[in-house]
Design a protein around this motif. Structure first.
Motif, mmCIF file in Angstrom:
data_model
loop_
_atom_site.group_PDB
_atom_site.id
_atom_site.type_symbol
_atom_site.label_atom_id
_atom_site.label_comp_id
_atom_site.label_asym_id
_atom_site.label_seq_id
_atom_site.Cartn_x
_atom_site.Cartn_y
_atom_site.Cartn_z
ATOM 1 N N LEU A 50 57.353 36.430 44.342
ATOM 2 C CA LEU A 50 56.918 37.318 43.258
ATOM 3 C C LEU A 50 57.782 38.563 43.206
ATOM 4 O O LEU A 50 58.292 39.024 44.228
ATOM 5 N N SER A 51 57.923 39.126 42.020
ATOM 6 C CA SER A 51 58.638 40.394 41.870
ATOM 7 C C SER A 51 57.622 41.532 41.924
ATOM 8 O O SER A 51 56.418 41.317 41.806
ATOM 9 N N VAL A 52 58.113 42.739 42.085
ATOM 10 C CA VAL A 52 57.243 43.910 42.124
ATOM 11 C C VAL A 52 56.469 44.026 40.813
ATOM 12 O O VAL A 52 55.261 44.269 40.808
ATOM 13 N N ALA A 53 57.141 43.811 39.689
ATOM 14 C CA ALA A 53 56.479 43.919 38.384
ATOM 15 C C ALA A 53 55.356 42.896 38.233
ATOM 16 O O ALA A 53 54.278 43.214 37.724
ATOM 17 N N GLU A 54 55.581 41.659 38.694
ATOM 18 C CA GLU A 54 54.547 40.631 38.600
ATOM 19 C C GLU A 54 53.327 40.995 39.435
ATOM 20 O O GLU A 54 52.195 40.848 38.992
ATOM 21 N N LEU A 55 53.559 41.466 40.644
ATOM 22 C CA LEU A 55 52.445 41.790 41.524
ATOM 23 C C LEU A 55 51.753 43.066 41.088
ATOM 24 O O LEU A 55 50.535 43.193 41.211
ATOM 25 N N ASP A 56 52.514 44.005 40.550
ATOM 26 C CA ASP A 56 51.935 45.253 40.058
ATOM 27 C C ASP A 56 50.958 44.965 38.918
ATOM 28 O O ASP A 56 49.942 45.648 38.779
ATOM 29 N N ASP A 57 51.248 43.936 38.128
ATOM 30 C CA ASP A 57 50.341 43.540 37.046
ATOM 31 C C ASP A 57 49.084 42.853 37.579
ATOM 32 O O ASP A 57 48.044 42.851 36.932
ATOM 33 N N ARG A 58 49.181 42.246 38.748
ATOM 34 C CA ARG A 58 48.049 41.479 39.300
ATOM 35 C C ARG A 58 47.141 42.305 40.210
ATOM 36 O O ARG A 58 46.000 41.932 40.456
ATOM 37 N N ILE A 59 47.655 43.396 40.755
ATOM 38 C CA ILE A 59 46.864 44.242 41.644
ATOM 39 C C ILE A 59 46.699 45.596 40.969
ATOM 40 O O ILE A 59 47.675 46.271 40.676
ATOM 41 N N ASP A 60 45.453 45.990 40.740
ATOM 42 C CA ASP A 60 45.161 47.251 40.059
ATOM 43 C C ASP A 60 44.293 48.136 40.940
ATOM 44 O O ASP A 60 43.535 47.647 41.776
ATOM 45 N N GLU A 61 44.409 49.441 40.715
ATOM 46 C CA GLU A 61 43.511 50.368 41.390
ATOM 47 C C GLU A 61 42.095 50.044 40.942
ATOM 48 O O GLU A 61 41.842 49.746 39.779
ATOM 49 N N GLY A 62 41.174 50.087 41.891
ATOM 50 C CA GLY A 62 39.787 49.761 41.591
ATOM 51 C C GLY A 62 39.449 48.294 41.828
ATOM 52 O O GLY A 62 38.298 47.890 41.722
ATOM 53 N N MET A 63 40.454 47.478 42.160
ATOM 54 C CA MET A 63 40.236 46.058 42.436
ATOM 55 C C MET A 63 39.398 45.911 43.704
ATOM 56 O O MET A 63 39.597 46.630 44.684
ATOM 57 N N ASN A 64 38.475 44.967 43.702
ATOM 58 C CA ASN A 64 37.624 44.688 44.852
ATOM 59 C C ASN A 64 38.494 44.297 46.043
ATOM 60 O O ASN A 64 39.416 43.496 45.918
ATOM 61 N N ILE A 65 38.188 44.852 47.225
ATOM 62 C CA ILE A 65 38.998 44.617 48.413
ATOM 63 C C ILE A 65 38.975 43.145 48.844
ATOM 64 O O ILE A 65 39.980 42.611 49.318
ATOM 65 N N ASP A 66 37.850 42.467 48.658
ATOM 66 C CA ASP A 66 37.774 41.043 49.017
ATOM 67 C C ASP A 66 38.665 40.195 48.122
ATOM 68 O O ASP A 66 39.352 39.279 48.593
ATOM 69 N N THR A 67 38.680 40.509 46.838
ATOM 70 C CA THR A 67 39.537 39.789 45.890
ATOM 71 C C THR A 67 41.000 40.032 46.232
ATOM 72 O O THR A 67 41.808 39.101 46.265
ATOM 73 N N TYR A 68 41.334 41.291 46.486
ATOM 74 C CA TYR A 68 42.706 41.652 46.864
ATOM 75 C C TYR A 68 43.138 40.881 48.112
ATOM 76 O O TYR A 68 44.210 40.267 48.140
ATOM 77 N N SER A 69 42.316 40.891 49.145
ATOM 78 C CA SER A 69 42.662 40.229 50.410
ATOM 79 C C SER A 69 42.876 38.731 50.215
ATOM 80 O O SER A 69 43.830 38.153 50.745
ATOM 81 N N ALA A 70 42.004 38.100 49.451
ATOM 82 C CA ALA A 70 42.110 36.659 49.211
ATOM 83 C C ALA A 70 43.395 36.324 48.449
ATOM 84 O O ALA A 70 44.090 35.360 48.785
ATOM 85 N N GLU A 71 43.726 37.118 47.451
ATOM 86 C CA GLU A 71 44.922 36.848 46.661
ATOM 87 C C GLU A 71 46.189 37.068 47.474
ATOM 88 O O GLU A 71 47.113 36.263 47.418
ATOM 89 N N VAL A 72 46.247 38.143 48.247
ATOM 90 C CA VAL A 72 47.427 38.413 49.065
ATOM 91 C C VAL A 72 47.615 37.303 50.097
ATOM 92 O O VAL A 72 48.726 36.824 50.322
ATOM 93 N N GLN A 73 46.531 36.865 50.704
ATOM 94 C CA GLN A 73 46.616 35.782 51.686
ATOM 95 C C GLN A 73 47.125 34.504 51.024
ATOM 96 O O GLN A 73 47.972 33.807 51.574
ATOM 97 N N SER A 74 46.638 34.201 49.845
ATOM 98 C CA SER A 74 47.077 33.018 49.113
ATOM 99 C C SER A 74 48.565 33.086 48.787
ATOM 100 O O SER A 74 49.303 32.127 48.980
ATOM 101 N N TRP A 75 49.028 34.226 48.297
ATOM 102 C CA TRP A 75 50.448 34.393 47.963
ATOM 103 C C TRP A 75 51.312 34.297 49.221
ATOM 104 O O TRP A 75 52.393 33.734 49.184
ATOM 105 N N ALA A 76 50.837 34.855 50.325
ATOM 106 C CA ALA A 76 51.598 34.808 51.575
ATOM 107 C C ALA A 76 51.715 33.371 52.075
ATOM 108 O O ALA A 76 52.775 32.943 52.538
ATOM 109 N N GLU A 77 50.650 32.601 51.982
ATOM 110 C CA GLU A 77 50.670 31.208 52.417
ATOM 111 C C GLU A 77 51.626 30.375 51.571
ATOM 112 O O GLU A 77 52.224 29.424 52.065
#
Length: 135
Positions: A50-77
């Motif tokens: 992913l590029s910075v611009a793509e991820l910046d669009d997918r992660i926003d301030e105020g996003m639920n921490i559980d959702t953020y963690s799950a998505e980052v783990q998925s992208w890392a895998e």
């Protein structure tokens, strides 16, 4: 009669050779199509980083921490990003920041116990660490 036999044998050989050539071409096309299919479905689990611009669009301030963690783990895998480091913010022990390595830079994501509090782009891990440690 012998000439007819030679001509007939030559025709059979030529037909067999052309059929074998067609089978070889079909096999190549099948393997190419199969390879394209595998690339399209990413059977190895690897995807384009992913590029910075793509991820910046997918992660926003105020996003639920559980959702953020799950998505980052998925992208890392999937190999789309690497988790470089997690920094604890000095002012509050409940706040942390992840530094994510992407295809074209680094993204710092600060969060508390409930939600993402800040998303910021950086050119290096060191710049991101300095920024979050100074908060």
């Amino acid at each position: 009669m012998r000439k007819w036999m030679l001509a007939f044998t030559a025709c059979i050989l030529m037909t067999a050779c052309s059929a074998e050539e067609e089978n070889t071409k079909e096999a190549k096309n099948d393997s190419t199509n199969s390879q394209e299919y595998n690339e399209a479905t990413n059977t190895e689990g690897e995807e384009k980083p992913l590029s910075v611009a793509e991820l910046d669009d997918r992660i926003d301030e105020g996003m639920n921490i559980d959702t953020y963690s799950a998505e980052v783990q998925s992208w890392a895998e999937k190999g789309q990003l690497e988790m470089e480091e997690t920094v604890t913010v000095e002012d509050e022990n409940t706040s942390s920041a992840d530094i994510l390595q992407l295809a074209d830079g680094f993204l710092g994501v600060a969060y508390d116990e409930k939600e993402v509090t800040e998303v910021k782009m950086f050119q290096s891990v060191e710049h991101a660490k300095e920024y979050f440690e100074s908060l």
